[in-house]
Design a protein around this motif. Structure first.
Motif, PDB file in Angstrom:
ATOM      1  N   HIS A 183       0.853  -1.191   0.000  1.00 54.88           N
ATOM      2  CA  HIS A 183       0.000   0.000   0.000  1.00 54.88           C
ATOM      3  C   HIS A 183       0.886   1.237   0.000  1.00 54.88           C
ATOM      4  O   HIS A 183       1.731   1.422   0.881  1.00 54.88           O
ATOM      5  N   ARG A 184       0.693   2.100  -1.000  1.00 54.21           N
ATOM      6  CA  ARG A 184       1.510   3.302  -1.106  1.00 54.21           C
ATOM      7  C   ARG A 184       1.025   4.361  -0.125  1.00 54.21           C
ATOM      8  O   ARG A 184      -0.146   4.742  -0.124  1.00 54.21           O
ATOM      9  N   THR A 185       1.942   4.861   0.712  1.00 58.63           N
ATOM     10  CA  THR A 185       1.580   5.855   1.726  1.00 58.63           C
ATOM     11  C   THR A 185       2.029   7.262   1.345  1.00 58.63           C
ATOM     12  O   THR A 185       1.468   8.233   1.857  1.00 58.63           O
ATOM     13  N   SER A 186       3.028   7.383   0.488  1.00 60.53           N
ATOM     14  CA  SER A 186       3.446   8.697  -0.003  1.00 60.53           C
ATOM     15  C   SER A 186       4.243   8.511  -1.287  1.00 60.53           C
ATOM     16  O   SER A 186       4.824   7.448  -1.518  1.00 60.53           O
ATOM     17  N   SER A 187       4.270   9.562  -2.119  1.00 60.91           N
ATOM     18  CA  SER A 187       4.942   9.422  -3.406  1.00 60.91           C
ATOM     19  C   SER A 187       5.326  10.784  -3.966  1.00 60.91           C
ATOM     20  O   SER A 187       4.665  11.796  -3.686  1.00 60.91           O
ATOM     21  N   SER A 188       6.389  10.803  -4.765  1.00 61.52           N
ATOM     22  CA  SER A 188       6.841  12.009  -5.456  1.00 61.52           C
ATOM     23  C   SER A 188       7.269  11.617  -6.870  1.00 61.52           C
ATOM     24  O   SER A 188       7.733  10.501  -7.098  1.00 61.52           O
ATOM     25  N   ASP A 189       7.118  12.551  -7.802  1.00 63.18           N
ATOM     26  CA  ASP A 189       7.523  12.323  -9.184  1.00 63.18           C
ATOM     27  C   ASP A 189       8.696  13.219  -9.559  1.00 63.18           C
ATOM     28  O   ASP A 189       8.819  14.344  -9.055  1.00 63.18           O
ATOM     29  N   PHE A 190       9.534  12.720 -10.482  1.00 63.33           N
ATOM     30  CA  PHE A 190      10.705  13.459 -10.941  1.00 63.33           C
ATOM     31  C   PHE A 190      10.857  13.269 -12.453  1.00 63.33           C
ATOM     32  O   PHE A 190      10.268  12.361 -13.035  1.00 63.33           O
ATOM     33  N   TYR A 191      11.663  14.122 -13.047  1.00 63.00           N
ATOM     34  CA  TYR A 191      12.001  14.021 -14.479  1.00 63.00           C
ATOM     35  C   TYR A 191      10.731  13.968 -15.335  1.00 63.00           C
ATOM     36  O   TYR A 191      10.538  13.075 -16.138  1.00 63.00           O
ATOM     37  N   LYS A 192       9.860  14.952 -15.117  1.00 65.56           N
ATOM     38  CA  LYS A 192       8.596  15.083 -15.842  1.00 65.56           C
ATOM     39  C   LYS A 192       7.722  13.836 -15.722  1.00 65.56           C
ATOM     40  O   LYS A 192       7.038  13.442 -16.667  1.00 65.56           O
ATOM     41  N   GLY A 193       7.764  13.227 -14.540  1.00 63.97           N
ATOM     42  CA  GLY A 193       6.911  12.083 -14.263  1.00 63.97           C
ATOM     43  C   GLY A 193       7.447  10.755 -14.716  1.00 63.97           C
ATOM     44  O   GLY A 193       6.805   9.715 -14.500  1.00 63.97           O
ATOM     45  N   SER A 198       8.491   6.342  -3.964  1.00 59.08           N
ATOM     46  CA  SER A 198       7.327   6.083  -3.126  1.00 59.08           C
ATOM     47  C   SER A 198       7.688   5.289  -1.882  1.00 59.08           C
ATOM     48  O   SER A 198       8.705   4.587  -1.844  1.00 59.08           O
ATOM     49  N   VAL A 199       6.834   5.431  -0.889  1.00 58.27           N
ATOM     50  CA  VAL A 199       6.912   4.655   0.357  1.00 58.27           C
ATOM     51  C   VAL A 199       5.730   3.702   0.389  1.00 58.27           C
ATOM     52  O   VAL A 199       4.599   4.119   0.161  1.00 58.27           O
ATOM     53  N   PHE A 200       6.019   2.431   0.681  1.00 60.68           N
ATOM     54  CA  PHE A 200       4.964   1.415   0.743  1.00 60.68           C
ATOM     55  C   PHE A 200       4.981   0.702   2.087  1.00 60.68           C
ATOM     56  O   PHE A 200       6.050   0.435   2.644  1.00 60.68           O
ATOM     57  N   SER A 201       3.808   0.401   2.577  1.00 55.90           N
ATOM     58  CA  SER A 201       3.662  -0.533   3.684  1.00 55.90           C
ATOM     59  C   SER A 201       3.076  -1.808   3.113  1.00 55.90           C
ATOM     60  O   SER A 201       2.629  -1.834   1.962  1.00 55.90           O
ATOM     61  N   PHE A 202       3.086  -2.876   3.915  1.00 49.26           N
ATOM     62  CA  PHE A 202       2.561  -4.138   3.407  1.00 49.26           C
ATOM     63  C   PHE A 202       1.268  -4.502   4.141  1.00 49.26           C
ATOM     64  O   PHE A 202       1.214  -4.474   5.370  1.00 49.26           O
TER      65      PHE A 202
END
Length: 204
Positions: A183-193, A198-202
């Motif tokens: 389960h993704r808890t936070s995310s960021s994009d770089f290089y025009k996406g 991302s940070v995931f928990s299980f």
């Protein structure tokens, strides 16, 4: 077999030239979520630059660093650290026998190297070794524009030649992680996406 021996001496310079440092920005993006005293597993750590970023956190960490390329490992071992203790493991992540429980697993630009069956096998291994409150930190590529697809094909073709890359094309890594129970808890994009971090928990 994925092995970066041939490109190890110039890998860091090449990725900086092509991606303008965005790969490294993605690797650092969520390291602040790591807590002091954590046990950390780094999968496919390459030249060990991630170890320097972990040491920059200025906290005590026990790190198991796994890398298949002998030449990449030599570069990693040549780095010096003030805060982290590193156990170097020269082995393929697919054959790695993981018995420990980790608070943090870091998988940067490694999931895209594998075809689906091996990717799913690796994700299962990762889920099995995470502690109950553990997190998986992932930085990797994603396709959401036409030029992304073209660039991905070019990139995979190049690394297939120089590193015997197993994968022929980029996978829907986020979808595979979700299917594997993460389960993704936070995310960021770089290089025009084209790059995500991302940070995931299980989800047990």
């Amino acid at each position: 077999m994925n092995n970066f021996n041939a490109i190890a001496p110039i890998y860091d310079q090449l990725k900086s030239l092509v991606f303008w440092g965005r790969l490294d920005d993605a690797k650092r993006a969520h390291l602040h979520q790591i807590k002091a005293g954590s046990r950390v597993l780094v999968l496919g750590g390459g030249s060990g630059q991630i170890l320097s970023y972990l040491d920059d956190l200025e906290m005590s960490l026990a790190v198991d660093f796994v890398e298949l390329s002998e030449k990449m490992m030599l570069i990693a071992k040549g780095r010096s650290f003030s805060n982290i203790h590193v156990n170097y493991v020269l082995e393929d992540v697919l054959t790695l026998d993981i018995e420990a429980s980790y608070d943090v697993v870091i998988a940067n630009f490694i999931f895209d190297l594998f075809e689906i069956d091996n990717l799913r096998f690796l994700l299962k291994k990762v889920s099995n070794c995470l502690s109950p409150n553990g997190v998986l930190l992932v930085a990797d590529f994603q396709i959401n524009k036409r030029w992304h697809a073209w660039f991905s094909q070019l990139m995979h073709g190049f690394f297939h030649l120089v590193a015997s890359l197993e994968s022929r094309q980029l996978k829907e890594i986020n979808s595979e992680l979700k299917m594997a129970g993460f389960h993704r808890t936070s995310s960021s994009d770089f290089y025009k996406g084209f790059i995500f971090s991302s940070v995931f928990s299980f989800n047990i």
